[in-house]
Design an enzyme around this catalytic site. Structure first.
Site, PDB file in Angstrom:
ATOM      1  N   LYS A 156      28.628  11.433 -11.153  1.00 58.89           N
ATOM      2  CA  LYS A 156      29.936  12.063 -10.964  1.00 58.89           C
ATOM      3  C   LYS A 156      29.939  13.455 -11.590  1.00 58.89           C
ATOM      4  O   LYS A 156      30.309  14.440 -10.931  1.00 58.89           O
ATOM      5  CB  LYS A 156      31.046  11.208 -11.577  1.00 58.89           C
ATOM      6  CG  LYS A 156      32.433  11.741 -11.260  1.00 58.89           C
ATOM      7  CD  LYS A 156      33.524  11.054 -12.050  1.00 58.89           C
ATOM      8  CE  LYS A 156      33.643  11.698 -13.414  1.00 58.89           C
ATOM      9  NZ  LYS A 156      34.764  11.201 -14.210  1.00 58.89           N
ATOM     10  N   ASP A 174      35.653   9.624  -8.648  1.00 60.18           N
ATOM     11  CA  ASP A 174      36.310   9.239  -9.899  1.00 60.18           C
ATOM     12  C   ASP A 174      37.291   8.099  -9.616  1.00 60.18           C
ATOM     13  O   ASP A 174      37.300   7.529  -8.519  1.00 60.18           O
ATOM     14  CB  ASP A 174      37.014  10.447 -10.534  1.00 60.18           C
ATOM     15  CG  ASP A 174      38.291  10.831  -9.791  1.00 60.18           C
ATOM     16  OD1 ASP A 174      38.513  10.314  -8.666  1.00 60.18           O
ATOM     17  OD2 ASP A 174      39.085  11.609 -10.343  1.00 60.18           O
TER      18      ASP A 174
END
Ligand code: SF4
Length: 276
Positions: A156, A174
């Site tokens: 991420k 996320d």
């Protein structure tokens, strides 16, 4: 003449306990969505979100790849607003990778304390500085396979840096992206790596970074975790979960949070050219 072929497909009537032998039964309702149809729907969703949130942009403050990397590490289990409150002093104190490598642990902990998990984050930042100095001449690498070897950096964070600091398409997944794309029926997985791979198959590569920003903004402002504002959702027609939240337009309007209008990051020149 017979009444029809023995394998004719028919829905199961409510008052029939079991179907006649030789009858193929499937539940009433629309057929499952094909991969092609889901891809088209994902791209329409992206276009509609682009119209609804033209101001969607990364909400972390930064001016260099290193600053973005640090800010993204600090944003774990925190909010972008809180991170933006501490980073001016962090960035002013630690100007480059060598400074993080040689940081006074207690001082750095004190600076980043408001973002939570400050001991672990301090450890990551010092390790990050050391790794950058030892392996990358103090520079942030611009390849996924290198970024994920750095302390505190997962896919991420790497995607955030690639997409926003280097102009390399990346699709960060996320908590908002996970929740919203599951509600939209674009995935059934709750594994971020799987979801990233599935979304990257559907969304055009050049759109990966902005798709992620738009979905995050949609999750923050409209499709909230607890009270989604379905009644004023710009993609309601494309959402199989429509109705899990408030559908009355007036009541839904009151649930919508408008975000601050933020300028684009302080890019210098083309993607990848940054103030040093
Ligand atoms: S219709 Fe409701 S659940 Fe679906 S994306 Fe919009 S706000 Fe979220």
């Amino acid at each position: 003449m017979t009444d029809g072929p023995p394998d004719a497909v028919s829905p199961l009537p409510d008052d029939v306990a079991s179907p006649p032998r030789g009858t193929v039964v499937r539940p009433a309702g629309p057929p499952p969505e094909t991969d092609l149809a889901r891809t088209r729907r994902a791209r329409r969703i992206n276009r509609l979100l682009a119209e609804r949130y033209p101001d969607a942009v990364i909400e972390l403050d930064f001016t260099t790849p290193l600053e973005l990397l640090v800010a993204t590490i600090l944003s774990a289990q925190s909010t972008d607003v809180r991170v933006n409150q501490v980073t001016p002093e962090v960035f002013a104190t630690y100007a480059d990778a060598a400074a993080y490598a040689a940081a006074d642990r207690a001082h750095l902990e004190e600076l980043i304390k408001p973002t939570g998990f400050f001991r672990a984050k301090t450890q990551s930042l010092i390790g990050l500085g050391q790794a950058l100095v030892e392996r990358y001449k103090g520079q942030v690498p611009r390849r996924m396979e290198d970024l994920v070897t750095l302390p505190g950096v997962g896919r991420k964070t790497a995607n955030v840096v690639l997409g926003n600091a280097f102009g390399v398409p990346g699709l960060p997944v996320d908590t908002h992206v996970l929740r919203v794309t599951r509600r939209l029926g674009l995935t059934v997985s709750d594994d971020p790596v799987t979801v990233e791979a599935e979304l990257c198959e559907m969304v055009e590569k050049r759109e990966w970074t902005m798709f992620s920003h738009r979905v995050i903004v949609h999750g923050r402002r409209t499709c909230h975790a607890r009270k989604p504002a379905c009644g004023v959702c710009p993609i309601a027609d494309l959402c199989p979960s429509y109705g899990i939240g408030e559908t009355d337009p007036e009541a839904a309007t009151r649930l919508v949070k408008e975000g601050p209008v933020r300028p684009a990051p302080n890019l210098v020149g083309q993607a990848g050219e940054w103030r040093s």
